[in-house]
Scaffold this motif. Sequence first.
Motif, PDB file in Angstrom:
ATOM      1  N   VAL A  88       0.893  -1.421  -0.547  1.00  0.00           N
ATOM      2  CA  VAL A  88      -0.075   0.826   0.036  1.00  0.00           C
ATOM      3  C   VAL A  88       0.762   0.995  -0.036  1.00  0.00           C
ATOM      4  N   TRP A  89       2.096   1.199   0.711  1.00  0.00           N
ATOM      5  CA  TRP A  89       2.667   2.650   0.925  1.00  0.00           C
ATOM      6  C   TRP A  89       3.490   2.635   0.448  1.00  0.00           C
ATOM      7  N   TRP A  90       4.252   3.788  -0.152  1.00  0.00           N
ATOM      8  CA  TRP A  90       5.276   3.638  -0.721  1.00  0.00           C
ATOM      9  C   TRP A  90       6.004   4.993  -1.027  1.00  0.00           C
ATOM     10  N   THR A  91       7.589   5.107  -1.183  1.00  0.00           N
ATOM     11  CA  THR A  91       8.247   6.200  -0.570  1.00  0.00           C
ATOM     12  C   THR A  91       7.794   7.281  -1.606  1.00  0.00           C
ATOM     13  N   ARG A  92       8.021   8.797  -0.754  1.00  0.00           N
ATOM     14  CA  ARG A  92       7.891   9.342  -1.717  1.00  0.00           C
ATOM     15  C   ARG A  92       9.091  10.203  -2.881  1.00  0.00           C
ATOM     16  N   ARG A  93      10.147   9.441  -2.211  1.00  0.00           N
ATOM     17  CA  ARG A  93      11.438  10.408  -2.999  1.00  0.00           C
ATOM     18  C   ARG A  93      11.690  10.231  -4.360  1.00  0.00           C
ATOM     19  N   VAL A  94      12.747  10.224  -5.113  1.00  0.00           N
ATOM     20  CA  VAL A  94      13.065   9.968  -5.870  1.00  0.00           C
ATOM     21  C   VAL A  94      13.116   8.714  -6.967  1.00  0.00           C
ATOM     22  N   LEU A  95      13.435   7.724  -6.178  1.00  0.00           N
ATOM     23  CA  LEU A  95      13.669   6.690  -6.552  1.00  0.00           C
ATOM     24  C   LEU A  95      12.335   5.350  -5.514  1.00  0.00           C
ATOM     25  N   LEU A  96      10.862   5.193  -6.314  1.00  0.00           N
ATOM     26  CA  LEU A  96      10.049   5.114  -5.464  1.00  0.00           C
ATOM     27  C   LEU A  96      10.672   3.415  -5.423  1.00  0.00           C
TER      28      LEU A  96
END
Length: 73
Positions: free
Chosen positions: A57-65
């Motif tokens: 469900v949850w993903w990072t919001r950084r450049v590398l998803l």
Amino acid sequence: MTIGDMHPGEGRIYEQSKGLGGVKQAGPVSPEAFAWLAVHLGELAPEGLRPEPPEPVWWTRRVLLRPLAYGPC
């Protein structure tokens, strides 16, 4: 927790706690929580990420998803 564990029509999510040996239990969730989840997933869509039911469900919001997970930093 995966996309397939989300059940907005029932107002529940199915989650796996650390102490139950992999058994998933249903937990109540407010409609507002599902609204925020929709916002999070909507922010990922323009970047080409539309998680399918077996994906997290949850993903990072950084450049590398990548999936948000516990582990070494």
